[in-house]
Design a protein around this motif. Structure first.
Motif, PDB file in Angstrom:
ATOM      1  N   VAL A   1       0.807  -1.371  -0.085  1.00 28.58           N
ATOM      2  CA  VAL A   1      -0.034  -0.015   0.097  1.00 28.58           C
ATOM      3  C   VAL A   1       0.922   1.336   0.058  1.00 28.58           C
ATOM      4  CG1 VAL A   1      -1.779   1.295   1.481  1.00 28.58           C
ATOM      5  CG2 VAL A   1      -2.105  -1.207   0.949  1.00 28.58           C
ATOM      6  N   ALA A   2       1.884   1.249   0.814  1.00 30.93           N
ATOM      7  CA  ALA A   2       2.741   2.442   0.837  1.00 30.93           C
ATOM      8  C   ALA A   2       3.376   2.671  -0.379  1.00 30.93           C
ATOM      9  CB  ALA A   2       3.834   2.186   1.939  1.00 30.93           C
ATOM     10  N   VAL A   3       4.211   1.787  -1.205  1.00 31.62           N
ATOM     11  CA  VAL A   3       4.917   1.753  -2.111  1.00 31.62           C
ATOM     12  C   VAL A   3       3.796   2.381  -3.245  1.00 31.62           C
ATOM     13  CG1 VAL A   3       6.178   0.594  -4.124  1.00 31.62           C
ATOM     14  CG2 VAL A   3       6.618   0.166  -1.507  1.00 31.62           C
ATOM     15  N   ALA A   4       2.754   1.713  -3.300  1.00 34.19           N
ATOM     16  CA  ALA A   4       1.741   2.004  -4.272  1.00 34.19           C
ATOM     17  C   ALA A   4       1.223   3.416  -4.255  1.00 34.19           C
ATOM     18  CB  ALA A   4       0.479   0.957  -4.159  1.00 34.19           C
ATOM     19  N   LEU A   5       1.087   3.974  -3.041  1.00 29.97           N
ATOM     20  CA  LEU A   5       0.715   5.466  -2.863  1.00 29.97           C
ATOM     21  C   LEU A   5       1.616   6.299  -3.492  1.00 29.97           C
ATOM     22  CD1 LEU A   5      -1.125   5.333   0.730  1.00 29.97           C
ATOM     23  CD2 LEU A   5      -1.889   6.193  -1.391  1.00 29.97           C
ATOM     24  N   VAL A   6       2.791   6.039  -3.121  1.00 29.95           N
ATOM     25  CA  VAL A   6       3.781   6.888  -3.547  1.00 29.95           C
ATOM     26  C   VAL A   6       4.093   6.997  -5.083  1.00 29.95           C
ATOM     27  CG1 VAL A   6       6.513   7.000  -3.662  1.00 29.95           C
ATOM     28  CG2 VAL A   6       5.377   6.366  -1.647  1.00 29.95           C
ATOM     29  N   ALA A   7       3.796   5.592  -6.073  1.00 32.43           N
ATOM     30  CA  ALA A   7       3.974   5.590  -7.175  1.00 32.43           C
ATOM     31  C   ALA A   7       2.721   6.312  -7.892  1.00 32.43           C
ATOM     32  CB  ALA A   7       3.905   4.132  -7.594  1.00 32.43           C
ATOM     33  N   ILE A   8       1.373   6.183  -7.191  1.00 31.29           N
ATOM     34  CA  ILE A   8       0.256   6.715  -7.874  1.00 31.29           C
ATOM     35  C   ILE A   8       0.373   8.240  -7.737  1.00 31.29           C
ATOM     36  CG2 ILE A   8      -2.326   7.188  -7.590  1.00 31.29           C
ATOM     37  CD1 ILE A   8      -2.232   3.807  -6.803  1.00 31.29           C
ATOM     38  N   VAL A   9       0.821   8.856  -6.531  1.00 34.19           N
ATOM     39  CA  VAL A   9       0.712  10.079  -6.503  1.00 34.19           C
ATOM     40  C   VAL A   9       1.758  10.760  -7.484  1.00 34.19           C
ATOM     41  CG1 VAL A   9       1.386  12.115  -4.800  1.00 34.19           C
ATOM     42  CG2 VAL A   9      -0.063  10.102  -4.063  1.00 34.19           C
ATOM     43  N   LEU A  10       2.888  10.242  -7.410  1.00 35.47           N
ATOM     44  CA  LEU A  10       3.757  10.726  -8.489  1.00 35.47           C
ATOM     45  C   LEU A  10       3.410  10.515  -9.825  1.00 35.47           C
ATOM     46  CD1 LEU A  10       7.169   9.141  -6.925  1.00 35.47           C
ATOM     47  CD2 LEU A  10       6.350  11.779  -6.956  1.00 35.47           C
ATOM     48  N   TRP A  11       2.727   9.632 -10.212  1.00 33.91           N
ATOM     49  CA  TRP A  11       2.133   9.196 -11.578  1.00 33.91           C
ATOM     50  C   TRP A  11       1.188  10.463 -11.871  1.00 33.91           C
ATOM     51  CZ3 TRP A  11       2.445   8.329 -16.409  1.00 33.91           C
ATOM     52  CH2 TRP A  11       1.133   7.926 -17.169  1.00 33.91           C
TER      53      TRP A  11
END
Length: 460
Positions: free
Chosen positions: A397-407
């Motif tokens: 969840v943490a890694v996905a949140l970082v990636a989604i926000v940056l995208w």
């Protein structure tokens, strides 16, 4: 028996019309000075009451009132009164305001009113109506104070006095005096204040500012309004390709244009086409027409979210807990994108950001996005912990949140600028559209991250 006059505290427009005395209308005008309240009361009148009101007001008073009304109310008033009366009323208005009203009428109504007014006024208005509605020339005031550069200050002031009928009440048309050659080409400008304070025998040529900020007649109205605001002018001249002075766009008109454009941008950012009429006058059918196209577009764009979910069906069955975080993840991505596009579109509308600034925008937004992503990742870990999921899911969840926000930060920073370059309205990249784009791509990022980090999904 004539009804007794009402006290100023109780008199409203319907009562004033019922009294049937022009003095009652004058009393109403004295009591109700707020233009919004006047528009509200006039908007509630039926055609018969509007007709009686038009007959009760002298033309000069009617013009003064009409000039302060909301456009749709002014149009109703002009449309309702007799053609001869309407022609007189429009002729008494400032030419740009009269043209604005005429554009809202159908061709037959427009022609009937133009025929009813004095020929010299009709010629001016017909010329204004030939320009595209979104152009600067459509909103310009053709009445301009002009002099030759060879005259003295005293002679110029005398010429201005001879044309004092051109001076509008807002005085913006009298703020500047423009010097033109015999063919009407703009040669310079002098403020009326400098002209009055100069010695009587000073040549206008010695007072002129030759470097005049000007706009073309086909300049987009929003760009023209920004020019007036950016240079802090009371008026900007409109000149044709040969340099001939056609008119001026005043700061009042620029403010009106900016307000209309801001309203349209706000409506587009909400995923709807501009209403072009006040909300309370919009019928359900009109609201449906303005909203349904974008809703269908967003519906089709969102359909691929279901396709993505179906493609990752096996992963969801293997680790059901992943579904708990889908609303959180795609919601965060959409909200991030909406924040960026709202800020960026506003900056673009004021010419603070252009396509050449894309590098700076990306650096700024990606740096901000990283800070936001780390904060949201921490919040995601806390939320996952409260749900009692294991460490690998928390990490996912943490890694996905970082990636989604940056995208989301990336696409929200680039797409509006690209649309502007392609001469499309960047306001169409509204919150709903960005959210829709991020929903599907965010799910792909989430499930791809899960496949990489969760042992249970190895080999799926």
């Amino acid at each position: 028996m004539t009804p007794a006059p009402q006290t100023p505290q109780t008199l409203d427009l319907r009562q004033a019309i019922a009294i049937g005395n022009p003095k009652a209308i004058d009393l109403w005008l004295d009591v109700v000075e707020d233009p919004r309240l006047r528009s509200e009361q006039l908007g509630e009148l039926d055609p018969g009451e509007l007709l009686r009101l038009g007959d009760l007001m002298p033309v000069g008073v009617a013009a003064e009132v009409t000039d302060t009304l909301a456009l749709h109310v002014a149009v109703d008033l002009v449309r309702t009164v007799a053609a001869a009366r309407g022609g007189e009323l429009l002729a008494a208005l400032e030419s740009d305001r009269a043209a604005e009203i005429l554009r809202e009428l159908d061709a037959d109504e427009r022609e009937r009113l133009l025929t009813a007014m004095p020929a010299e006024h009709a010629v001016v208005l017909r010329d204004l109506l030939t320009w595209p509605p979104e152009s600067a020339a459509a909103h310009m005031v053709p009445d301009v104070l002009t002099v030759g550069r060879s005259v003295t200050a005293a002679e110029a002031i005398a010429q201005v006095r001879d044309h004092r009928a051109k001076l509008r009440q807002d005085a913006h048309i009298g703020a500047y005096v423009f010097a033109v050659d015999p063919e009407g080409r703009l040669e310079g400008v002098v403020s009326f204040r400098d002209l009055v304070l100069a010695d009587a025998d000073t040549a206008v040529a010695d007072l002129l500012e030759p470097d005049v900020v000007s706009i073309g007649p086909l300049t987009d109205q929003e760009e023209a309004a920004r020019t007036v605001v950016a240079h802090r002018l009371l008026a900007v001249p409109v000149v044709d390709d040969d340099g001939r002075l056609l008119g001026i766009l005043t700061s009042d008109d620029a403010s009106d244009i900016a307000e209309v454009e801001a309203t349209e941008d706000a409506e587009r950012q909400g995923g709807s086409q501009p209403l072009e009429v006040p909300y309370l006058r919009a019928s359900p059918l009109l609201l449906w027409r303005k909203r349904i196209v974008w809703l269908l577009v967003l519906f089709l764009a969102a359909a691929y979210t279901g396709t993505v979910m179906q493609a990752f069906e096996d992963e969801l069955e293997a680790v059901v807990v992943l579904a708990f975080f889908i609303p959180l993840l795609i919601g965060t991505g959409g909200n991030t994108g909406t924040q960026i596009t709202t800020t960026l579109i506003r900056a673009m509308s004021t010419d603070n950001v252009r396509l050449r600034d894309v590098g700076r925008v990306l650096r700024k937004e990606m740096a901000t996005g990283l800070l936001v992503a780390l904060a949201m990742a921490l919040a995601g870990i806390v939320r996952a912990w409260t749900l009692g999921v294991g460490g690998p899911v928390m990490l996912t969840v943490a890694v996905a949140l970082v990636a989604i926000v940056l995208w989301s930060s990336l696409i929200s920073s680039v797409i509006p600028l690209l649309l502007k370059k392609l001469r499309a309205d960047p306001a169409v990249v509204s919150g709903p559209m960005i959210s829709t784009i991020v929903d599907g791509t965010g799910l792909i990022i989430y499930f791809t991250t899960a496949k990489l980090l969760l042992p249970e999904l190895a080999g799926l």
